[in-house]
Design a protein around this motif. Structure first.
Motif, PDB file in Angstrom:
ATOM      1  N   GLU A   5       0.931  -1.021  -0.070  1.00 40.76           N
ATOM      2  CA  GLU A   5       0.125   0.266   0.130  1.00 40.76           C
ATOM      3  C   GLU A   5       0.764   1.242   0.082  1.00 40.76           C
ATOM      4  O   GLU A   5       0.426   2.138  -0.724  1.00 40.76           O
ATOM      5  N   GLU A   6       1.885   1.320   0.794  1.00 40.18           N
ATOM      6  CA  GLU A   6       2.964   2.374   0.686  1.00 40.18           C
ATOM      7  C   GLU A   6       3.407   2.562  -0.667  1.00 40.18           C
ATOM      8  O   GLU A   6       3.568   3.697  -1.142  1.00 40.18           O
ATOM      9  N   ARG A   7       3.749   1.644  -1.297  1.00 44.18           N
ATOM     10  CA  ARG A   7       4.349   1.758  -2.795  1.00 44.18           C
ATOM     11  C   ARG A   7       3.422   2.076  -3.587  1.00 44.18           C
ATOM     12  O   ARG A   7       3.746   2.998  -4.318  1.00 44.18           O
ATOM     13  N   ILE A   8       2.091   1.594  -3.599  1.00 44.15           N
ATOM     14  CA  ILE A   8       1.227   2.071  -4.694  1.00 44.15           C
ATOM     15  C   ILE A   8       0.709   3.636  -4.311  1.00 44.15           C
ATOM     16  O   ILE A   8       0.654   4.456  -5.207  1.00 44.15           O
ATOM     17  N   THR A   9       0.716   4.014  -3.168  1.00 43.45           N
ATOM     18  CA  THR A   9       0.269   5.462  -2.805  1.00 43.45           C
ATOM     19  C   THR A   9       1.598   6.242  -3.355  1.00 43.45           C
ATOM     20  O   THR A   9       1.080   7.416  -3.778  1.00 43.45           O
ATOM     21  N   LEU A  10       2.664   6.065  -3.147  1.00 42.02           N
ATOM     22  CA  LEU A  10       3.841   6.518  -3.593  1.00 42.02           C
ATOM     23  C   LEU A  10       3.560   6.802  -5.053  1.00 42.02           C
ATOM     24  O   LEU A  10       3.974   8.036  -5.765  1.00 42.02           O
ATOM     25  N   LEU A  11       3.521   5.668  -5.595  1.00 44.48           N
ATOM     26  CA  LEU A  11       3.136   5.613  -7.324  1.00 44.48           C
ATOM     27  C   LEU A  11       2.120   6.495  -7.620  1.00 44.48           C
ATOM     28  O   LEU A  11       2.235   7.206  -8.642  1.00 44.48           O
ATOM     29  N   GLU A  12       1.031   6.502  -7.112  1.00 47.19           N
ATOM     30  CA  GLU A  12      -0.046   7.461  -7.201  1.00 47.19           C
ATOM     31  C   GLU A  12       0.086   8.919  -7.330  1.00 47.19           C
ATOM     32  O   GLU A  12      -0.195   9.650  -8.077  1.00 47.19           O
ATOM     33  N   ARG A  82      -6.729  -0.328  -8.901  1.00 46.16           N
ATOM     34  CA  ARG A  82      -5.436   0.185  -8.841  1.00 46.16           C
ATOM     35  C   ARG A  82      -4.496  -0.762  -8.296  1.00 46.16           C
ATOM     36  O   ARG A  82      -5.005  -1.831  -8.005  1.00 46.16           O
ATOM     37  N   GLY A  83      -3.311  -0.515  -8.148  1.00 45.04           N
ATOM     38  CA  GLY A  83      -2.270  -1.338  -7.831  1.00 45.04           C
ATOM     39  C   GLY A  83      -1.556  -1.993  -9.060  1.00 45.04           C
ATOM     40  O   GLY A  83      -0.231  -1.495  -9.263  1.00 45.04           O
ATOM     41  N   ARG A  84      -1.669  -3.123  -9.698  1.00 41.32           N
ATOM     42  CA  ARG A  84      -1.116  -3.681 -10.749  1.00 41.32           C
ATOM     43  C   ARG A  84      -0.894  -2.460 -12.111  1.00 41.32           C
ATOM     44  O   ARG A  84       0.431  -2.527 -12.391  1.00 41.32           O
TER      45      ARG A  84
END
Length: 123
Positions: A5-12, A82-84
């Motif tokens: 979740e931290e990684r996806i939030t950063l990518l967002e 979101r995610g992938r």
């Protein structure tokens, strides 16, 4: 919050995104783009976006170039939400491909189109 979740939030926060309305305008204008559904085929059945090519995430990096008409054309990736799609866009950008994420994925597109999966008729 999990590491994922931290990684996806950063990518967002860092990756370029395309809003559903913007994607509809690009498509109506005939902009050269590659629209890629990164979900598994069984997930994409019946709930994808018209004109999208389905390349599941595990195969995408190895096969994306065979789908590009022009190496500089934008690639808009999406999944269910979101995610992938964020992980794929990050990987494609590392390969110098102009990858962007459809904000909200196929769910947001379906909502924008009223559930049809096609561009909404503005008139």
């Amino acid at each position: 919050m999990s590491r994922f979740e931290e990684r996806i939030t950063l990518l967002e926060q860092t990756l370029p995104h395309v809003e559903p309305a913007e994607l509809a305008r690009w498509r109506e204008a005939g902009e050269p783009l590659l629209l890629v559904d990164v979900r598994q085929p069984e997930e994409a059945q019946g709930a994808s976006i018209e004109g999208a090519v389905n390349i599941p995430r595990p195969k995408l990096e190895a096969s994306i170039e065979s789908h590009l008409e022009d190496p500089a054309q934008p690639v808009v990736v999406f999944c269910g939400g979101r995610g992938r799609s964020h992980l794929v866009a990050e990987s494609l950008r590392a390969m110098d491909i102009d990858a962007r994420v459809l904000r909200g994925g196929s769910a947001a597109w379906q909502e924008y189109c009223g559930g049809s999966g096609s561009n909404p008729n503005p008139g």
